[in-house]
Design a protein around this motif. Sequence first.
Motif, PDB file in Angstrom:
ATOM      1  N   VAL A 236       0.797  -1.224   0.000  1.00 54.35           N
ATOM      2  CA  VAL A 236       0.000   0.000   0.000  1.00 54.35           C
ATOM      3  C   VAL A 236       0.833   1.278   0.000  1.00 54.35           C
ATOM      4  N   LEU A 237       0.288   2.284  -0.693  1.00 52.54           N
ATOM      5  CA  LEU A 237       0.875   3.620  -0.698  1.00 52.54           C
ATOM      6  C   LEU A 237      -0.111   4.557  -0.012  1.00 52.54           C
ATOM      7  N   CYS A 238       0.401   5.429   0.862  1.00 51.53           N
ATOM      8  CA  CYS A 238      -0.443   6.504   1.397  1.00 51.53           C
ATOM      9  C   CYS A 238       0.325   7.791   1.196  1.00 51.53           C
ATOM     10  N   CYS A 239      -0.221   8.697   0.395  1.00 57.25           N
ATOM     11  CA  CYS A 239       0.518   9.944   0.242  1.00 57.25           C
ATOM     12  C   CYS A 239      -0.325  11.167   0.530  1.00 57.25           C
ATOM     13  N   MET A 240       0.345  12.164   1.055  1.00 57.78           N
ATOM     14  CA  MET A 240      -0.278  13.447   1.336  1.00 57.78           C
ATOM     15  C   MET A 240      -0.888  13.953   0.040  1.00 57.78           C
ATOM     16  N   ALA A 241      -2.176  14.283   0.058  1.00 61.12           N
ATOM     17  CA  ALA A 241      -2.833  14.670  -1.186  1.00 61.12           C
ATOM     18  C   ALA A 241      -3.684  15.928  -1.019  1.00 61.12           C
ATOM     19  N   GLU A 242      -3.107  16.903  -0.378  1.00 63.77           N
ATOM     20  CA  GLU A 242      -3.653  18.264  -0.392  1.00 63.77           C
ATOM     21  C   GLU A 242      -5.114  18.366   0.060  1.00 63.77           C
ATOM     22  N   SER A 243      -5.724  19.518  -0.257  1.00 65.38           N
ATOM     23  CA  SER A 243      -7.039  19.805   0.312  1.00 65.38           C
ATOM     24  C   SER A 243      -8.135  19.716  -0.738  1.00 65.38           C
ATOM     25  N   MET A 244      -9.211  19.046  -0.381  1.00 61.46           N
ATOM     26  CA  MET A 244     -10.334  18.937  -1.328  1.00 61.46           C
ATOM     27  C   MET A 244     -10.999  20.296  -1.558  1.00 61.46           C
ATOM     28  N   TRP A 245     -10.775  21.260  -0.651  1.00 68.34           N
ATOM     29  CA  TRP A 245     -11.349  22.597  -0.818  1.00 68.34           C
ATOM     30  C   TRP A 245     -10.546  23.436  -1.804  1.00 68.34           C
ATOM     31  N   LEU A 246      -9.238  23.162  -1.887  1.00 66.95           N
ATOM     32  CA  LEU A 246      -8.344  24.043  -2.648  1.00 66.95           C
ATOM     33  C   LEU A 246      -7.755  23.418  -3.909  1.00 66.95           C
ATOM     34  N   HIS A 247      -7.625  22.114  -3.919  1.00 66.60           N
ATOM     35  CA  HIS A 247      -6.760  21.501  -4.937  1.00 66.60           C
ATOM     36  C   HIS A 247      -7.410  20.369  -5.706  1.00 66.60           C
ATOM     37  N   THR A 248      -8.679  20.544  -6.102  1.00 62.55           N
ATOM     38  CA  THR A 248      -9.319  19.403  -6.777  1.00 62.55           C
ATOM     39  C   THR A 248      -8.578  18.991  -8.050  1.00 62.55           C
ATOM     40  N   HIS A 249      -8.007  19.978  -8.776  1.00 64.93           N
ATOM     41  CA  HIS A 249      -7.336  19.585 -10.024  1.00 64.93           C
ATOM     42  C   HIS A 249      -6.109  18.727  -9.756  1.00 64.93           C
ATOM     43  N   LEU A 250      -5.347  19.165  -8.757  1.00 66.55           N
ATOM     44  CA  LEU A 250      -4.149  18.416  -8.403  1.00 66.55           C
ATOM     45  C   LEU A 250      -4.533  16.997  -7.935  1.00 66.55           C
ATOM     46  N   ILE A 251      -5.568  16.922  -7.133  1.00 68.26           N
ATOM     47  CA  ILE A 251      -5.991  15.603  -6.625  1.00 68.26           C
ATOM     48  C   ILE A 251      -6.499  14.731  -7.786  1.00 68.26           C
ATOM     49  N   GLN A 252      -7.272  15.358  -8.682  1.00 71.40           N
ATOM     50  CA  GLN A 252      -7.757  14.610  -9.857  1.00 71.40           C
ATOM     51  C   GLN A 252      -6.594  14.039 -10.659  1.00 71.40           C
ATOM     52  N   ASP A 253      -5.552  14.869 -10.854  1.00 69.05           N
ATOM     53  CA  ASP A 253      -4.391  14.401 -11.619  1.00 69.05           C
ATOM     54  C   ASP A 253      -3.719  13.227 -10.915  1.00 69.05           C
ATOM     55  N   MET A 254      -3.537  13.372  -9.591  1.00 64.96           N
ATOM     56  CA  MET A 254      -2.884  12.283  -8.852  1.00 64.96           C
ATOM     57  C   MET A 254      -3.733  11.017  -8.928  1.00 64.96           C
ATOM     58  N   LEU A 255      -5.059  11.194  -8.787  1.00 67.88           N
ATOM     59  CA  LEU A 255      -5.953  10.027  -8.839  1.00 67.88           C
ATOM     60  C   LEU A 255      -5.888   9.337 -10.190  1.00 67.88           C
ATOM     61  N   SER A 256      -5.870  10.152 -11.268  1.00 68.16           N
ATOM     62  CA  SER A 256      -5.905   9.482 -12.570  1.00 68.16           C
ATOM     63  C   SER A 256      -4.580   8.773 -12.854  1.00 68.16           C
ATOM     64  N   ILE A 257      -3.455   9.357 -12.426  1.00 67.17           N
ATOM     65  CA  ILE A 257      -2.175   8.654 -12.588  1.00 67.17           C
ATOM     66  C   ILE A 257      -2.219   7.333 -11.796  1.00 67.17           C
ATOM     67  N   CYS A 258      -2.713   7.425 -10.565  1.00 68.39           N
ATOM     68  CA  CYS A 258      -2.701   6.225  -9.710  1.00 68.39           C
ATOM     69  C   CYS A 258      -3.670   5.158 -10.192  1.00 68.39           C
ATOM     70  N   ARG A 259      -4.790   5.586 -10.798  1.00 67.26           N
ATOM     71  CA  ARG A 259      -5.730   4.586 -11.338  1.00 67.26           C
ATOM     72  C   ARG A 259      -5.065   3.768 -12.435  1.00 67.26           C
ATOM     73  N   GLU A 260      -4.131   4.426 -13.170  1.00 64.86           N
ATOM     74  CA  GLU A 260      -3.434   3.690 -14.237  1.00 64.86           C
ATOM     75  C   GLU A 260      -2.258   2.883 -13.699  1.00 64.86           C
ATOM     76  N   THR A 261      -1.639   3.387 -12.628  1.00 62.96           N
ATOM     77  CA  THR A 261      -0.393   2.787 -12.154  1.00 62.96           C
ATOM     78  C   THR A 261      -0.607   1.657 -11.145  1.00 62.96           C
ATOM     79  N   PHE A 262      -1.604   1.836 -10.293  1.00 63.51           N
ATOM     80  CA  PHE A 262      -1.853   0.838  -9.244  1.00 63.51           C
ATOM     81  C   PHE A 262      -3.043  -0.012  -9.669  1.00 63.51           C
ATOM     82  N   LYS A 263      -2.892  -1.302  -9.544  1.00 60.49           N
ATOM     83  CA  LYS A 263      -3.975  -2.134 -10.072  1.00 60.49           C
ATOM     84  C   LYS A 263      -4.876  -2.694  -8.961  1.00 60.49           C
ATOM     85  N   GLY A 264      -4.746  -2.172  -7.776  1.00 56.30           N
ATOM     86  CA  GLY A 264      -5.590  -2.623  -6.669  1.00 56.30           C
ATOM     87  C   GLY A 264      -6.684  -1.609  -6.387  1.00 56.30           C
TER      88      GLY A 264
END
Length: 292
Positions: free
Chosen positions: A188-216
């Motif tokens: 498992v990976l747990c990483c600091m992923a900023e604030s849902m109030w301020l950084h939805t774009h950044l979080i979306q980008d991290m999520l989409s990279i991780c959806r492709e990279t992690f298969k769990g």
Amino acid sequence: KANKFHYYNNPMWPGEAHSMKVEKILYQGKSEYQEILVFESSNYGKVLVLDGIVQLAEKDECAYQEMIVHLPLCSIPSPKTVLVVGGGDGGVLREISRHTSVEKIDICEIDELVIDVCKKYFPDLAVGFEDPRVQLHVGDAAEFLRNAPSGMYDAIIVDSSDPIGPAQELVERPFFETTARALRPGGVLCCMAESMWLHTHLIQDMLSICRETFKGSIHYAWTSVPTYPSGAIGFLLCSTNGPPVNFLSPINPIEKQEGALKHSRELKYYNSEIHTAAFALPTFARKELKAY
Ligand code: AAT
């Protein structure tokens, strides 16, 4: 004045600023990587600031450090090898040290001065470095992970600063790819992923990279930290292909681990109920993050 980014100009949250009353400046210095400031605040205890951004305050650090560690480590049975990225204050190490199943803790922090300053001013966090299972590596974590053997870790915890200085690389695709490679199947990976109030774009980008990279499984959780901008901060939790991980209901509950609760410092924030609750997202965030 000494800060590169200050007041309303911080690129992470343009147009807003947050303030705390400074009772006394305890340390001010500059490393090869960043400006470091420690002050005594009137309400939140001592505060660590890097490049003008609050990294931790004594009063609410529990809400961040306990969550970033126990969310991943309580989600897998008997974690043994853990890597911490960043985390030079030692708080994350202190929390990992509650887990008696853990045999080896690597930490890769880029800035030795952060470690030295925290050992002096934040002994309640830096105590984490005293655990004999800890092995410190001073350097860039992106580089460290490129050289890490495949399948080495049960868990990787990314306690890094915001992506506008030395941590920029740590939100990019190659970093997530090397992270996934360094984890064992079902790790498992747990990483600091900023604030849902301020950084939805950044979080979306991290999520989409991780959806492709992690298969769990991939989930976003959050906690409340009053001294961080917007008062909330999130975590991205991912597992690699392998034994399935159900982050929402901890298989390795902290309450069943005698050593974890007997630790010299009491848990102040984390428990199994708050673990599950952390994955509940407000409607706007659920929509924007297309999380569930
Ligand atoms: N424990 C809460 C404090 C932090 S500290 C983040 C650490 O990450 C810093 O000590 C910084 O020097 C380190 N760091 C940054 N980039 C790298 C890198 N490339 N490799 C290794 N370490 C790095 C996190 C606070 C989160 C604040 C959210 N706003």
